[in-house]
Structure formats: C-alpha cells, structure tokens
Design a protein around this motif. Structure first.
Motif, short mmCIF file in Angstrom:
data_model
loop_
_atom_site.label_atom_id
_atom_site.label_comp_id
_atom_site.label_asym_id
_atom_site.label_seq_id
_atom_site.Cartn_x
_atom_site.Cartn_y
_atom_site.Cartn_z
N PRO A 1 4.52 25.94 15.03
CA PRO A 1 5.75 26.39 15.69
C PRO A 1 6.82 25.31 15.79
O PRO A 1 8.00 25.58 15.55
CB PRO A 1 5.26 26.84 17.07
N VAL A 2 6.43 24.08 16.11
CA VAL A 2 7.42 23.02 16.27
C VAL A 2 8.04 22.64 14.93
O VAL A 2 9.26 22.43 14.83
CB VAL A 2 6.78 21.79 16.96
N ALA A 3 7.22 22.55 13.88
CA ALA A 3 7.76 22.23 12.55
C ALA A 3 8.72 23.31 12.08
O ALA A 3 9.81 23.01 11.55
CB ALA A 3 6.62 22.05 11.56
N GLN A 4 8.36 24.56 12.27
CA GLN A 4 9.24 25.66 11.89
C GLN A 4 10.55 25.62 12.68
O GLN A 4 11.62 25.87 12.13
CB GLN A 4 8.52 26.99 12.12
N HIS A 5 10.43 25.30 13.96
CA HIS A 5 11.62 25.28 14.81
C HIS A 5 12.60 24.21 14.36
O HIS A 5 13.80 24.48 14.19
CB HIS A 5 11.20 25.03 16.27
N PHE A 6 12.13 22.97 14.17
CA PHE A 6 13.05 21.88 13.86
C PHE A 6 13.52 21.91 12.41
O PHE A 6 14.57 21.32 12.09
CB PHE A 6 12.40 20.53 14.19
N SER A 7 12.80 22.60 11.54
CA SER A 7 13.23 22.66 10.14
C SER A 7 14.54 23.42 9.99
O SER A 7 15.26 23.24 9.00
CB SER A 7 12.14 23.32 9.29
N ILE B 1 10.11 15.09 26.68
CA ILE B 1 8.93 15.95 26.80
C ILE B 1 7.71 15.07 26.67
O ILE B 1 7.20 14.80 25.57
CB ILE B 1 8.98 17.07 25.74
N ALA B 2 7.27 14.58 27.81
CA ALA B 2 6.17 13.62 27.86
C ALA B 2 5.62 13.62 29.28
O ALA B 2 6.22 14.20 30.20
CB ALA B 2 6.66 12.23 27.47
N CYS B 3 4.50 12.97 29.46
CA CYS B 3 3.82 12.99 30.75
C CYS B 3 4.64 12.33 31.86
O CYS B 3 4.95 11.14 31.76
CB CYS B 3 2.46 12.30 30.64
N GLU B 4 4.99 13.11 32.87
CA GLU B 4 5.68 12.61 34.06
C GLU B 4 6.93 11.81 33.69
O GLU B 4 7.23 10.78 34.29
CB GLU B 4 4.74 11.76 34.90
N SER B 5 7.69 12.30 32.70
CA SER B 5 8.88 11.59 32.26
C SER B 5 9.98 11.57 33.31
O SER B 5 10.88 10.74 33.28
CB SER B 5 9.41 12.20 30.96
N GLY B 6 9.92 12.51 34.27
CA GLY B 6 10.87 12.52 35.37
C GLY B 6 10.32 11.86 36.62
O GLY B 6 10.82 12.09 37.73
N GLY B 7 9.33 11.02 36.46
CA GLY B 7 8.64 10.43 37.60
C GLY B 7 9.47 9.47 38.43
O GLY B 7 9.08 9.13 39.55
N ASP B 8 10.62 9.01 37.90
CA ASP B 8 11.41 8.06 38.69
C ASP B 8 11.95 8.67 39.97
O ASP B 8 12.29 7.96 40.92
CB ASP B 8 12.55 7.45 37.87
N LEU B 9 12.05 10.01 40.03
CA LEU B 9 12.52 10.64 41.26
C LEU B 9 11.53 10.50 42.39
O LEU B 9 11.85 10.78 43.55
CB LEU B 9 12.82 12.12 41.00
N ARG B 10 10.31 10.06 42.10
CA ARG B 10 9.29 9.84 43.14
C ARG B 10 9.48 8.49 43.83
O ARG B 10 8.77 8.18 44.78
CB ARG B 10 7.89 9.91 42.53
N PHE B 11 10.41 7.68 43.33
CA PHE B 11 10.64 6.35 43.88
C PHE B 11 11.85 6.36 44.82
O PHE B 11 12.80 7.10 44.61
CB PHE B 11 10.89 5.35 42.76
N THR B 12 11.79 5.51 45.83
CA THR B 12 12.92 5.39 46.74
C THR B 12 14.17 4.96 46.00
O THR B 12 15.27 5.45 46.25
CB THR B 12 12.60 4.36 47.85
N ALA C 1 6.59 25.42 24.51
CA ALA C 1 7.46 24.83 25.53
C ALA C 1 8.48 23.88 24.90
O ALA C 1 9.66 23.86 25.30
CB ALA C 1 6.62 24.10 26.57
N ILE C 2 8.05 23.09 23.93
CA ILE C 2 8.96 22.17 23.25
C ILE C 2 10.10 22.96 22.59
O ILE C 2 11.28 22.61 22.71
CB ILE C 2 8.20 21.34 22.20
N CYS C 3 9.74 24.04 21.92
CA CYS C 3 10.76 24.88 21.26
C CYS C 3 11.71 25.49 22.28
O CYS C 3 12.92 25.57 22.04
CB CYS C 3 10.08 25.98 20.45
N ALA C 4 11.17 25.91 23.43
CA ALA C 4 12.01 26.52 24.46
C ALA C 4 12.99 25.52 25.04
O ALA C 4 14.17 25.84 25.25
CB ALA C 4 11.12 27.11 25.56
#
Length: 405
Positions: A183-189, A301-312, A356-359
């Motif tokens: 699905p991802v290869a088809q999407h980005f092609s 799109i990676a593990c906890e890439s928005g994790g900086d919001l957990r910091f003061t 999810a990546i395609c979405a």
C-alpha cells in the motif's frame, strides 16, 4: 491546561461566541486515569509490554476501551465545556477544539474520549493541538505557508537504513521488505517527478542508505511543500527534562558532525541539531532553521515523535519543526505497533500501519489537512464500533495528533 498539583483549565471561544470558562481537575483523579491510560499504550521504556498491550490492553478490548474513554472524559473534560459542545452538536455545529495540554496530559487521545457511552469527542468536534506560544511568536520564526508552497516537491524519507543496525534489530526496518505492490509503495508512486528522491521504481524509496542529514538539508533547501518521515524516533524520559535529546534516525554515520552521541556506527539527528544547527560546532555556525528549513507540513510517523509535549519545556522534534518554519506537524503520542507486530501478535493479515501512513500523507496533501485526517479517524472509529478487531482499534489510529501554529 496547566499542571500545579491539580490541573487548571481555561477555555475561550473565537470571537467570544460562547461564554469563557475555567475548571480545576483534581490531582488524584487525574493520576488515576493517566495510570490506566499508561497501561493501555506501548511504553518505550518497557519494550516487553508490547505483547500485553496488543493482546489484552485497554485499547484492544471494545468494552474496556469504552470504559477508559468515558473515564478520560469524566476526569479531563470540564463539565461546562461539555455542555457547550453538546449544545453546539444539537444545533448541527461542529467546532474546532484546539487544545494546549499540560505535560502530564500530552499522551491523552482527546479524539476518542467519551462524554457519553455512544458519543466520542471526535463525533462532535474537530480536534487538534496548539503549538507552544513561545515557538509560534518567536521573532526569528518564518512560517512557510501552504498557499505559497503547495506546488513544490514532497520530500519523503521512508524507512531509512540506519548504519550499524540489521533490518530485524531495534533500529531496523519499520515497514519490512520493500514491495512494489504494498500500500505505501503504491501510494507514493503516484507523485512521480514531484517526489524527492525521484525514482523509477517505487521500491527504491525504501531502505535507502543515502538519506542522511546532508541529503535532507539539500532536499529541504531546494524548496519543498511537505516532509514525510517514516522510521525511528527515540526520546529521553520526560523526567530527564531533556526534550532536545529526541533523535531522528536517518542514514548518518558516526563521523557525521552533530550533538547526539554516536550509537554504534550511527549518529542520530537530534532536535538539538535542528534547533542549533552548527552553533558551537563550527567557527562560522549556521542556524538549524537555515540548514533544515521545514516546509509548511511535516509528518513524523515514528514512535512517540510528538513526545516533546510531555516535557515542561518542549524542545523536541515537533517543536523544532515548527520553529524551523512548519505550519503544522502530525506526530504520534506513543510508540506505534508495526505491521509485523500486528501479524505476529494478532490474527490479522491487514497492514494497518501502512494504511495509517497513507492516510496521514493524503491529509497533508489536501487543502484541509486537519479535517481530512479527522475524517479518516472517524472512519476508523466507525469500523472499530462495527468490527472491534485489533487492527481497527484506537491503539494505532488514535496515536496521531496534529500540532499547528
């Protein structure tokens, strides 16, 4: 929202369309519901808990998930605001709720909280997160606006090969063996010449060994409309207070200059690099925003890439992208299960992570990225309600949140 033992909340409506409000969320109740949520999502500090989360976690069982969603709503959605949202829904009005969570509440999936057993916040409102005010109003920030850059190329870093790590290791492949029919290869092609890197075969987009920080700098400095990264992110624990140590794993070798400590034969690109550039590393330093000028829209799109919001003090990858010119960043609240994990631990042959990546990428390529992504999440919620199987659960799709200026 502000943490001060209890959590203090205030809200206002654009143009004062409705009454403003304030509320206090009791500390003990907040702690209790956050403990329950923490048990339901993957923990990067405990990789061994992934099996439990994906087989019997609170977001995998439809009854337990609904109970958790109601618990989150009772504890975290102020009654006065809930009443206003309900009244608007009765009038057929879907407001856009922009939330600036306190660090303790940064992992809360606001979209799926349930003011009523049959109603989720996603059903009655659009939801996104507000970027830190200090970033948005920085005098040095120059935002790259979509209307002016939408026709520029799309820079894609898809499952880059990390030096020193085999495909089946901790920093190995996220998407598995490249396949032109996936699905991802088809999407980005479909992007053709609009995509950087430009390739003849979509398989060549994945597991590249040349997508290091210098390549990324060149690609972004040529001008881009969007950046989509699919790969690995690692972050410091929130209690460390070192949000700037969040790391993006590209194809950089250990002899590459940067602030992150080398890991085997690899040096990650850290948020500190993106913020400071070559400050203190070069007699004639270049600012991070000039080395890696971020396009209008960035997907991490990676593990906890928005994790900086957990910091003061949020100085992680999401904040760094916004500071370097992005208007909005879609990132994740917690580690994402891979398709391989779904295939190994659950009875599915689907590819939910690739879907999810395609979405996310489709949403970022639309004139209305936030509503478009939320429409996809509503569709996932509808499927979860009708077919509550692991690949349809909020464990994956509720991890995504968009932060905008």
């Amino acid at each position: 929202m502000a943490d001060a033992g209890d959590v203090y909340v205030s809200w206002r409506w654009a143009d004062d369309a409705l009454a403003r409000g304030v509320a206090v969320l009791p500390r003990d109740e907040v702690r209790e519901v956050l403990r329950t949520l923490a048990d339901a999502v993957p923990d990067p500090a405990r990789p061994e808990n992934l099996r439990q989360v994906m087989t019997e976690g609170g977001l995998l069982d439809p009854v337990a998930e609904n109970v958790l969603a109601q618990h989150l709503s009772r504890t975290l959605l102020p009654y006065g605001l809930a009443v206003q949202l309900y009244e608007l829904s009765q009038r057929g009005i879907r407001p856009h709720l922009r939330i600036q969570p306190s660090p303790r509440l940064a992992q809360v999936p606001w979209e799926i909280i349930a003011p009523d057993p049959e109603i989720r916040l996603l059903d009655i409102a659009d939801v996104s997160l507000l970027a830190p005010v200090s970033v948005v109003h920085s005098p040095e920030r120059i935002a790259h606006r979509w209307n002016e850059t939408r026709d520029l190329p799309v820079v894609a870093v898809l499952d880059p090969r990390v030096p020193g790590y085999r495909a089946d290791s901790e920093l190995g492949s996220v998407l598995g063996r490249p396949n032109a029919e996936s699905p991802v290869a088809q999407h980005f092609s479909r992007y053709g010449a609009r995509l950087i890197p430009e390739v003849a075969d979509p398989v060549e987009l994945f597991r590249r060994a040349d997508t290091d920080r210098d390549w990324l700098s060149d690609a972004l400095r040529q001008g881009a409309s969007r950046l989509v990264y699919v790969g690995h992110v690692t972050s410091a624990a929130p209690e460390s207070g070192q949000s700037e140590h969040a790391e993006l794993h590209l194809s950089c070798t250990a002899d590459t200059r940067g602030f992150a400590t080398p890991n085997r034969t690899h040096r990650p690109l850290s948020a500190k690099d993106l913020l400071l550039g070559t400050h203190s590393l070069d007699p004639s330093p270049i600012a991070g925003r000039d080395l890696w000028p971020m396009p209008s829209r960035v997907a991490l799109i990676a593990c906890e890439s928005g994790g900086d919001l957990r910091f003061t003090e949020a100085l992680g990858l999401t904040t760094a992208a916004l500071a370097a010119g992005a208007e909005l960043v879609t990132a994740t609240r917690w580690p994402l299960p891979t398709d391989h994990a779904f295939h190994t631990l659950t009875p599915t042959t689907a590819y939910p992570l690739q879907a999810a990546i395609c979405a996310v990428d489709t949403a970022h390529d639309s004139p209305t990225p936030i509503p478009t992504l939320l429409t996809w999440q509503r569709a996932r919620l509808s499927t979860w309600r009708s077919t509550p199987t692991p690949e349809n659960s909020p464990l994956l799709w509720a991890a995504f949140a968009t932060v905008s200026d």
